[in-house]
Write a protein that holds these residues in place. Sequence first.
Motif, PDB file in Angstrom:
ATOM      1  N   MET A  90     -43.759 130.381  76.794  1.00 53.37           N
ATOM      2  CA  MET A  90     -42.644 130.821  75.949  1.00 53.37           C
ATOM      3  C   MET A  90     -43.025 130.667  74.476  1.00 53.37           C
ATOM      4  N   LEU A  91     -42.645 131.653  73.676  1.00 53.88           N
ATOM      5  CA  LEU A  91     -42.968 131.599  72.259  1.00 53.88           C
ATOM      6  C   LEU A  91     -42.163 130.509  71.569  1.00 53.88           C
ATOM      7  N   ASP A  92     -42.774 129.874  70.583  1.00 50.24           N
ATOM      8  CA  ASP A  92     -42.059 128.887  69.785  1.00 50.24           C
ATOM      9  C   ASP A  92     -40.977 129.570  68.963  1.00 50.24           C
ATOM     10  N   ASP A  93     -39.933 128.802  68.640  1.00 47.19           N
ATOM     11  CA  ASP A  93     -38.814 129.369  67.887  1.00 47.19           C
ATOM     12  C   ASP A  93     -39.254 129.924  66.537  1.00 47.19           C
ATOM     13  N   PHE A  94     -40.175 129.225  65.880  1.00 53.02           N
ATOM     14  CA  PHE A  94     -40.573 129.680  64.546  1.00 53.02           C
ATOM     15  C   PHE A  94     -41.296 131.017  64.617  1.00 53.02           C
ATOM     16  N   LEU A  95     -42.003 131.282  65.732  1.00 54.87           N
ATOM     17  CA  LEU A  95     -42.674 132.569  65.893  1.00 54.87           C
ATOM     18  C   LEU A  95     -41.669 133.685  66.143  1.00 54.87           C
ATOM     19  N   VAL A  96     -40.649 133.390  66.905  1.00 56.36           N
ATOM     20  CA  VAL A  96     -39.598 134.381  67.154  1.00 56.36           C
ATOM     21  C   VAL A  96     -38.892 134.740  65.856  1.00 56.36           C
ATOM     22  N   ARG A  97     -38.564 133.710  65.064  1.00 53.40           N
ATOM     23  CA  ARG A  97     -37.904 133.975  63.778  1.00 53.40           C
ATOM     24  C   ARG A  97     -38.815 134.767  62.853  1.00 53.40           C
ATOM     25  N   ALA A  98     -40.090 134.395  62.813  1.00 53.40           N
ATOM     26  CA  ALA A  98     -41.040 135.107  61.953  1.00 53.40           C
ATOM     27  C   ALA A  98     -41.174 136.565  62.379  1.00 53.40           C
ATOM     28  N   PHE A 154     -41.889 130.142  57.968  1.00 58.29           N
ATOM     29  CA  PHE A 154     -40.922 129.065  57.713  1.00 58.29           C
ATOM     30  C   PHE A 154     -39.515 129.592  57.450  1.00 58.29           C
ATOM     31  N   VAL A 155     -39.233 130.826  57.849  1.00 55.28           N
ATOM     32  CA  VAL A 155     -37.881 131.343  57.670  1.00 55.28           C
ATOM     33  C   VAL A 155     -36.937 130.657  58.656  1.00 55.28           C
ATOM     34  N   SER A 156     -35.702 130.479  58.220  1.00 57.27           N
ATOM     35  CA  SER A 156     -34.693 129.873  59.077  1.00 57.27           C
ATOM     36  C   SER A 156     -33.912 130.961  59.812  1.00 57.27           C
ATOM     37  N   SER A 210     -45.150 130.530  47.904  1.00 54.72           N
ATOM     38  CA  SER A 210     -44.363 131.137  48.977  1.00 54.72           C
ATOM     39  C   SER A 210     -43.512 132.293  48.459  1.00 54.72           C
ATOM     40  N   TYR A 211     -43.119 132.248  47.182  1.00 57.62           N
ATOM     41  CA  TYR A 211     -42.348 133.343  46.595  1.00 57.62           C
ATOM     42  C   TYR A 211     -43.252 134.469  46.100  1.00 57.62           C
TER      43      TYR A 211
END
Length: 263
Positions: free
Chosen positions: A1-9, A121-123, A113-114
Amino acid sequence: MLDDFLVRAALASVGTALAASVLGCFVVWRRLAYFGDATAHASILGVALALAFNLSVTLGVGAVALVVALTIHRLDDRRQSSDAILGVLAHGALALGLVAVALLSGARIDLESYLFGDVLFVSARDVGVIWAGAGAVLAVLWWHWSPLLIATLNPDLASASGVDPRREKLVLTLLLAAVVAVAIKVVGALLITALLVIPAAGARHLARSPEGMALIAAGIGIASAGLGIGGSLALDTPTGPTIVCAAVALFALATLVPRVVLR
């Protein structure tokens, strides 16, 4: 299963790529790449103002991008716009933003990052904002497609048909500011224009119609996002620049296909 941060990214990147690549078709047709640069570079000033007044970065970036975009639009209406003026606005706003960020007392800011994005690292909230902005841009483009297209390809015919070319250019200006606001988390201020221009430029070699070009550009944008995230994880490179490198590679592949004239 993909990590949450990868799904958000992945969700953030796909949403940004969709909106930027479709809008990018109009940027390419109207030759507005430098216009996009000026708006995107000014977004750093929006970051500084948002941090100074404890506001949402997206809100601050969107507000400054909108002001700069409207200023350029106004100058263009008065026939005063030129590469020199765009250069002053773009680099002046970028420099002012960098100085303002440096002067913020007590703030620890990851400026890189900007400038280049930090999509890993997006929420969940960031993803929601990105998709809300991207959805709004795509909805307006869908609703306004015909008048935007005719005003872009033939302003005289647009006027004769009752379409105001200046109004449609203003719509594009507002959409460009919205894309800058949502894209800064993904590819950063210095690379936003690349995500606008490269997928559309690649699609131009393959499309037989403006609508086809928009669909192909969207496909290239989504593929660039996926390849960029995968390449970033595999090579341990910055994600935003890697997404742009993937877009450049797909553009190069597209140019190997015999050019198809729009008809």
